[in-house]
Scaffold this motif. Structure first.
Motif, PDB file in Angstrom:
ATOM      1  N   ALA A 158       0.845  -1.189   0.000  1.00  0.00           N
ATOM      2  CA  ALA A 158       0.000   0.000   0.000  1.00  0.00           C
ATOM      3  C   ALA A 158       0.881   1.241   0.000  1.00  0.00           C
ATOM      4  CB  ALA A 158      -0.919   0.005   1.218  1.00  0.00           C
ATOM      5  N   PRO A 159       0.319   2.402  -0.363  1.00  0.00           N
ATOM      6  CA  PRO A 159       1.112   3.634  -0.333  1.00  0.00           C
ATOM      7  C   PRO A 159       1.708   3.938   1.040  1.00  0.00           C
ATOM      8  CG  PRO A 159      -0.905   3.976  -1.567  1.00  0.00           C
ATOM      9  CD  PRO A 159      -1.016   2.618  -0.943  1.00  0.00           C
ATOM     10  N   PRO A 182      -9.009   0.339  -5.179  1.00  0.00           N
ATOM     11  CA  PRO A 182      -8.117   0.181  -6.332  1.00  0.00           C
ATOM     12  C   PRO A 182      -7.062  -0.879  -6.066  1.00  0.00           C
ATOM     13  CG  PRO A 182      -7.472   2.102  -5.058  1.00  0.00           C
ATOM     14  CD  PRO A 182      -8.719   1.561  -4.405  1.00  0.00           C
ATOM     15  N   ALA A 183      -7.488  -2.127  -6.128  1.00  0.00           N
ATOM     16  CA  ALA A 183      -6.633  -3.240  -5.726  1.00  0.00           C
ATOM     17  C   ALA A 183      -6.204  -4.060  -6.934  1.00  0.00           C
ATOM     18  CB  ALA A 183      -7.370  -4.128  -4.727  1.00  0.00           C
ATOM     19  N   THR A 197      -2.945  -2.401  -2.931  1.00  0.00           N
ATOM     20  CA  THR A 197      -3.971  -1.369  -3.013  1.00  0.00           C
ATOM     21  C   THR A 197      -3.278  -0.029  -3.206  1.00  0.00           C
ATOM     22  OG1 THR A 197      -5.820  -0.235  -1.956  1.00  0.00           O
ATOM     23  CG2 THR A 197      -4.103  -1.099  -0.490  1.00  0.00           C
ATOM     24  N   TYR A 198      -3.839   0.775  -4.089  1.00  0.00           N
ATOM     25  CA  TYR A 198      -3.273   2.090  -4.384  1.00  0.00           C
ATOM     26  C   TYR A 198      -4.048   3.191  -3.669  1.00  0.00           C
ATOM     27  CZ  TYR A 198      -1.170  -0.771  -8.008  1.00  0.00           C
ATOM     28  OH  TYR A 198      -0.499  -1.766  -8.666  1.00  0.00           O
ATOM     29  N   GLY A 199      -4.867   2.798  -2.699  1.00  0.00           N
ATOM     30  CA  GLY A 199      -5.691   3.740  -1.964  1.00  0.00           C
ATOM     31  C   GLY A 199      -4.999   4.301  -0.735  1.00  0.00           C
ATOM     32  N   THR A 200      -5.219   5.584  -0.490  1.00  0.00           N
ATOM     33  CA  THR A 200      -4.690   6.242   0.699  1.00  0.00           C
ATOM     34  C   THR A 200      -5.641   7.382   1.089  1.00  0.00           C
ATOM     35  OG1 THR A 200      -2.713   7.296   1.661  1.00  0.00           O
ATOM     36  CG2 THR A 200      -3.248   7.873  -0.606  1.00  0.00           C
ATOM     37  N   THR A 210      -2.858   6.739  -5.408  1.00  0.00           N
ATOM     38  CA  THR A 210      -1.467   7.123  -5.587  1.00  0.00           C
ATOM     39  C   THR A 210      -0.653   5.887  -5.945  1.00  0.00           C
ATOM     40  OG1 THR A 210       0.366   8.367  -4.606  1.00  0.00           O
ATOM     41  CG2 THR A 210      -0.781   6.814  -3.172  1.00  0.00           C
ATOM     42  N   ASP A 211       0.626   6.099  -6.257  1.00  0.00           N
ATOM     43  CA  ASP A 211       1.469   5.005  -6.719  1.00  0.00           C
ATOM     44  C   ASP A 211       2.007   4.187  -5.551  1.00  0.00           C
ATOM     45  OD1 ASP A 211       1.131   5.872  -9.332  1.00  0.00           O
ATOM     46  OD2 ASP A 211       2.952   7.118  -9.296  1.00  0.00           O
ATOM     47  N   VAL A 212       2.355   2.949  -5.881  1.00  0.00           N
ATOM     48  CA  VAL A 212       3.069   2.072  -4.956  1.00  0.00           C
ATOM     49  C   VAL A 212       4.361   1.677  -5.651  1.00  0.00           C
ATOM     50  CG1 VAL A 212       3.060  -0.144  -3.750  1.00  0.00           C
ATOM     51  CG2 VAL A 212       0.957   1.219  -3.881  1.00  0.00           C
TER      52      VAL A 212
END
Length: 322
Positions: A47-48, A127-128, A138-141, A244-246
């Motif tokens: 994750a972020p 957003p997984a 997951t790109y969620g934050t 956001t990016d990971v």
């Protein structure tokens, strides 16, 4: 409360890892390389905010679980696998336990209600991705994802309140809704673009396809008397779910693109664009774009087409030149 996650893929994997890491008793149901990886070394959630690692019991079939009356079941398989998943749960002795459909589309809940009395729906904004056994992203934050949950076909109960509490504690912001299907029909509007995303590739120009797909869907909703919420621009996402990016895990796209990338041999297009096609046929509304994309979904899945291998011009020619 023990939570059974049936389908430890992208969504199910993020949820299972987050819950287990927060101290909730979790049993996963997975298959193939993912099952073996979790049994051998647990599941890593990227994750972020950083990586977490969770270890939890994971089995290959519901028949390996001695279900308790207070278990909660999260169904996270693709819709094309729902009939078999529910049949397996039924054969394993599941009866009155709440079943939450953490799935795209609006058909799963109806399928489940035929066999089980305690069915709940979930609108999943997460957003997984799952492309590598033993790892989900997951790109969620700041939260891993955001859910609305409620009883199907309407209302809510203590099972919703209890699940929302444990999910929030696991950094998955969750809200209880008495009109959950309005949100799910709103999410379906977003998911009609999944096939375009899979064919053209994440982040590329989709042309006017999103607007055209939405117009067809809204037309059939109006003809069918279906109300929906505008979940795409939900103001709560500003507070709970920014993308956001990971590092080292570039986004491939939505669930359909990931199915193509993994070569699963099946995708859920028949229950996304296909739902719009079905409603159109039932209510006399033409849905040529959704119909063509549904057919393309069958074709690319059968051929094993890779995700993101078509240009916008090629897709336009296939759709509008047909």
């Amino acid at each position: 409360m023990r939570i059974i996650v049936h389908g430890v893929g992208a969504i199910g994997g993020v949820v299972a890892a987050a819950l287990a890491h927060s101290g909730v008793a979790v049993i996963g149901i997975a298959r193939g390389a993912q099952l073996q990886a979790i049994q051998n070394a647990g599941l890593t959630l990227r994750a972020p905010s950083g990586d977490i690692h969770a270890e939890f019991s994971c089995v290959g079939s519901p028949s390996e679980i001695a279900f308790a009356k207070d278990d909660v079941i999260l169904l996270a398989v693709k819709t094309q696998d729902t009939h078999q998943a529910l049949a397996d749960l039924r054969a394993a002795g599941v009866a009155e336990q709440p079943i939450f459909c953490l799935q795209n589309g609006v058909e799963n809940e109806r399928i489940a209600l035929r066999s089980f009395p305690n069915v709940h729906a979930a609108t999943v904004m997460m957003p997984a991705s799952y492309l590598k056994p033993g790892e989900v992203v997951t790109y969620g934050t700041p939260c891993f994802g955001m859910l609305d949950i409620g009883r199907y076909p309407g209302g809510s109960d203590t099972a919703d309140e209890q699940l929302a509490k444990v999910l929030c504690a696991a950094n998955i912001e969750t809200f209880v809704s008495d009109d959950i299907m309005a949100a799910k029909y709103g999410k379906l509007l977003m998911n009609t673009v999944n096939m375009v995303d899979a064919l053209l590739g994440f982040g590329n120009d989709f042309g006017d396809f999103p607007e055209r797909l939405r117009a067809e869907a809204v037309a059939v909703y109006q003809a069918a008397g279906i109300s929906f919420n505008e979940v795409k621009d939900d103001p709560r996402r500003q507070a709970f779910l920014q993308l956001t990016d990971v590092d080292g895990a570039p986004r491939l796209g939505g669930s359909t693109a990931q199915s193509l990338a993994r070569g699963t041999g099946s995708i859920e297009t028949d229950y996304l664009n296909g739902e719009i096609v079905l409603l159109g046929r039932l209510h006399g509304v033409p849905t040529p774009l959704n119909t063509r994309l549904m057919a393309l979904g069958t074709e690319v899945s059968r051929k094993g087409t890779s995700a993101g291998t078509m240009t916008l011009a090629e897709l336009k020619d296939l759709i509008d030149g047909a």
